[in-house]
Enzyme design. Structure first.
Site, PDB file in Angstrom:
ATOM      1  CG  HIS A  14     105.705  99.089   8.724  1.00  0.00           C
ATOM      2  ND1 HIS A  14     106.070  98.068   9.548  1.00  0.00           N
ATOM      3  CD2 HIS A  14     106.580 100.093   8.965  1.00  0.00           C
ATOM      4  CE1 HIS A  14     107.125  98.442  10.253  1.00  0.00           C
ATOM      5  NE2 HIS A  14     107.435  99.665   9.931  1.00  0.00           N
ATOM      6  CG  HIS A  33     114.503 106.723  12.387  1.00  0.00           C
ATOM      7  ND1 HIS A  33     115.055 106.247  11.229  1.00  0.00           N
ATOM      8  CD2 HIS A  33     113.485 105.867  12.689  1.00  0.00           C
ATOM      9  CE1 HIS A  33     114.400 105.152  10.852  1.00  0.00           C
ATOM     10  NE2 HIS A  33     113.449 104.914  11.718  1.00  0.00           N
ATOM     11  CD  GLU A  77     110.027 103.252   9.430  1.00  0.00           C
ATOM     12  OE1 GLU A  77     110.729 102.969  10.408  1.00  0.00           O
ATOM     13  OE2 GLU A  77     109.271 102.427   8.860  1.00  0.00           O
ATOM     14  CG  ASP A 125     107.459 106.045  12.173  1.00  0.00           C
ATOM     15  OD1 ASP A 125     108.366 106.137  11.335  1.00  0.00           O
ATOM     16  OD2 ASP A 125     107.549 105.307  13.173  1.00  0.00           O
ATOM     17  CG  HIS A 174     113.742 100.633  12.387  1.00  0.00           C
ATOM     18  ND1 HIS A 174     112.700 101.212  11.720  1.00  0.00           N
ATOM     19  CD2 HIS A 174     113.803  99.364  11.958  1.00  0.00           C
ATOM     20  CE1 HIS A 174     112.134 100.329  10.931  1.00  0.00           C
ATOM     21  NE2 HIS A 174     112.765  99.201  11.057  1.00  0.00           N
ATOM     22  CG  ASP A 216     112.064 103.689  15.468  1.00  0.00           C
ATOM     23  OD1 ASP A 216     111.027 104.314  15.741  1.00  0.00           O
ATOM     24  OD2 ASP A 216     112.386 103.376  14.311  1.00  0.00           O
ATOM     25  CE1 TYR A 247     108.273 100.510  17.680  1.00  0.00           C
ATOM     26  CE2 TYR A 247     110.540  99.863  18.077  1.00  0.00           C
ATOM     27  CZ  TYR A 247     109.620 100.693  17.485  1.00  0.00           C
ATOM     28  OH  TYR A 247     110.059 101.704  16.667  1.00  0.00           O
ATOM     29  CG  HIS A 249     107.106 104.653  18.128  1.00  0.00           C
ATOM     30  ND1 HIS A 249     106.175 105.197  17.280  1.00  0.00           N
ATOM     31  CD2 HIS A 249     108.168 104.334  17.361  1.00  0.00           C
ATOM     32  CE1 HIS A 249     106.660 105.208  16.043  1.00  0.00           C
ATOM     33  NE2 HIS A 249     107.874 104.693  16.059  1.00  0.00           N
TER      34      HIS A 249
HETATM   35 FE1  FEO Z   1     111.754 103.335  12.255  1.00  0.00          FE
HETATM   36 FE2  FEO Z   1     109.320 104.681  14.305  1.00  0.00          FE
HETATM   37  O1  FEO Z   1     110.370 104.485  12.742  1.00  0.00           O
END
Ligand code: FEO
Length: 395
Positions: A18, A72, A74, A76, A145, A167, A195, A226
């Site tokens: 993004h 979370h 989001e 991903d 996040h 995250d 990050y 991640h």
């Molecule tokens: Fe806030 Fe890796 O998503």
């Protein structure tokens, strides 16, 4: 790791997340934990669902999964949520209270209403005992996040205590080695820093309050969603999060960010660089045509002063400078002083906009600015006085 299996996807190819440049790729980490019961934590981006399902099947029959935890929402991490549900007929779904709302807001077209109603909405301190000495405690970490974000902390009487942090403490970093100490640590910390700067920087006020709560847990391993997992450098990554969230810097350095049309603004940027360098102050300079704004904002997080320069184009900012300043305005690097500079032909306008956008980023901008008409003469490039003032303002 005993009883913990990696079932995520390492994305070697991704170079843009993004808008954030991911030069070392990324990964969408998902884990299965086996006690007497079996738990799946998070999913992966939807295009990698088949690979993810294959990984799960290598560990267990998906129908044997007893709990699915969304840390979370989001995409991903939850992109494969509607798809994996079909393979989890026996799983109780778990998310934070806000997580349930946000799952529904994302997947209302794909998932029946009654499924959302059955999700167990956990709050701070709620637990899940999966047997064999393993117990999860859920801790919301709002805005690391999103408002829904939480960590799942697993204590293990027969193994290590593991924080599934989503995250938090992650890095966009593709690697075939799972642990911090198996990888090049300089690269890992660089990506953790990038990050933080690009994803979390503007949330620092909340993060500074949350980190002590997380740091107080007896963590032995951190498994983010991640990048690599932490086992040997946990105090270091917690310390860095504390430092970044408080806007602390290692040294008083200067970042010069600019672009140029016919080299006039470049001459100002170079003269400022020399003057600052001669004072023994570390300085870095980026021309935005040749630099990526997600790398530049990482440098901005580490600098004490941010000097931004632009030529005037159509009575306003050069496009690359406008893009950077807009990004910076959103991320709001903490505790910075600023200086605006630029060149113009007749009406000007760029420097005024730089000041406005730096103010909007909560940067303490100097009243003095540098604006030079057309091409600077050598005497126009004597910046001793303004650099004196800059140094004084840096404290
Ligand atoms: Fe806030 Fe890796 O998503």
């Amino acid at each position: 790791m005993k009883d913990i299996y990696y079932v995520g996807y390492v994305d070697w190819e991704v170079r843009n997340f993004h808008g954030y440049s991911t030069n070392r790729g990324s990964s969408y980490n998902s884990y299965i934990v086996k006690g007497e019961k079996t738990v799946l934590i998070d999913t992966v981006k939807r295009p990698y669902f088949d690979y993810f399902l294959g990984n799960i099947k290598d560990v267990c029959d998906p129908s044997e999964i007893d709990y699915y935890i969304t840390n979370h929402v989001e995409m991903d991490h939850s992109g494969s949520f509607p798809l994996i549900l079909k393979y989890l007929p026996n799983a109780e779904l778990i998310a934070s209270k806000r997580g349930v709302e946000i799952l529904k807001a994302h997947f209302h077209e794909e998932i029946a209403e009654d499924i959302f109603n059955k999700i167990r909405a956990v709050e701070e301190g709620d637990t899940l005992d999966i047997g064999n000495g393993k117990k999860f405690t859920f801790v919301p970490i709002p805005m690391i996040h999103w408002p829904d974000s939480m960590v799942s902390f697993m204590t293990d009487e027969n193994g290590k205590n593991v924080l599934f942090s989503n995250d938090a403490f992650g890095q966009h970093y593709a690697t075939s080695k799972r642990w911090d100490d198996e990888n090049d640590l300089a690269e890992v910390f660089q990506e953790a820093e990038k990050y933080y700067a690009n994803i979390l920087l503007h949330l620092s006020g909340l993060i500074a309050k949350t980190i002590p709560k997380v740091g107080a847990l007896p963590i032995e391993i951190i498994c983010p969603s991640h990048g690599i997992c932490w086992r040997n450098h946990i105090p270091e990554i917690l310390e860095r999060y504390t430092k970044w969230s408080k806007g602390e810097i290692d040294e008083k350095s200067v970042l010069i960010v600019y672009d140029t049309m016919w080299e006039s603004t470049a001459k100002i940027a170079k003269a400022l660089t020399n003057e600052i360098k001669h004072r023994g102050i570390p300085v870095k300079r980026y021309r935005l045509t040749n630099a990526d704004y997600s790398d530049v904002i990482t440098e901005a997080m580490k600098a004490k002063a941010i000097l931004v320069g632009s030529p005037t184009l159509n009575n306003g900012l050069y496009p690359t400078v406008a893009e950077y300043l807009s990004y910076q305005k959103g991320l709001k690097p903490l505790n910075k002083v600023g200086l605006a500079f630029g060149s113009f032909g007749w009406g000007g306008g760029a420097v005024k906009e730089i000041v406005e956008l730096m103010n909007a980023a909560k940067i303490d901008v100097m009243e003095d600015t540098i604006e030079i008409k057309f091409v600077p003469r050598p005497e126009d490039l004597d910046f001793k006085e303004i650099v004196d003032k800059l140094i004084e303002k840096m404290g």
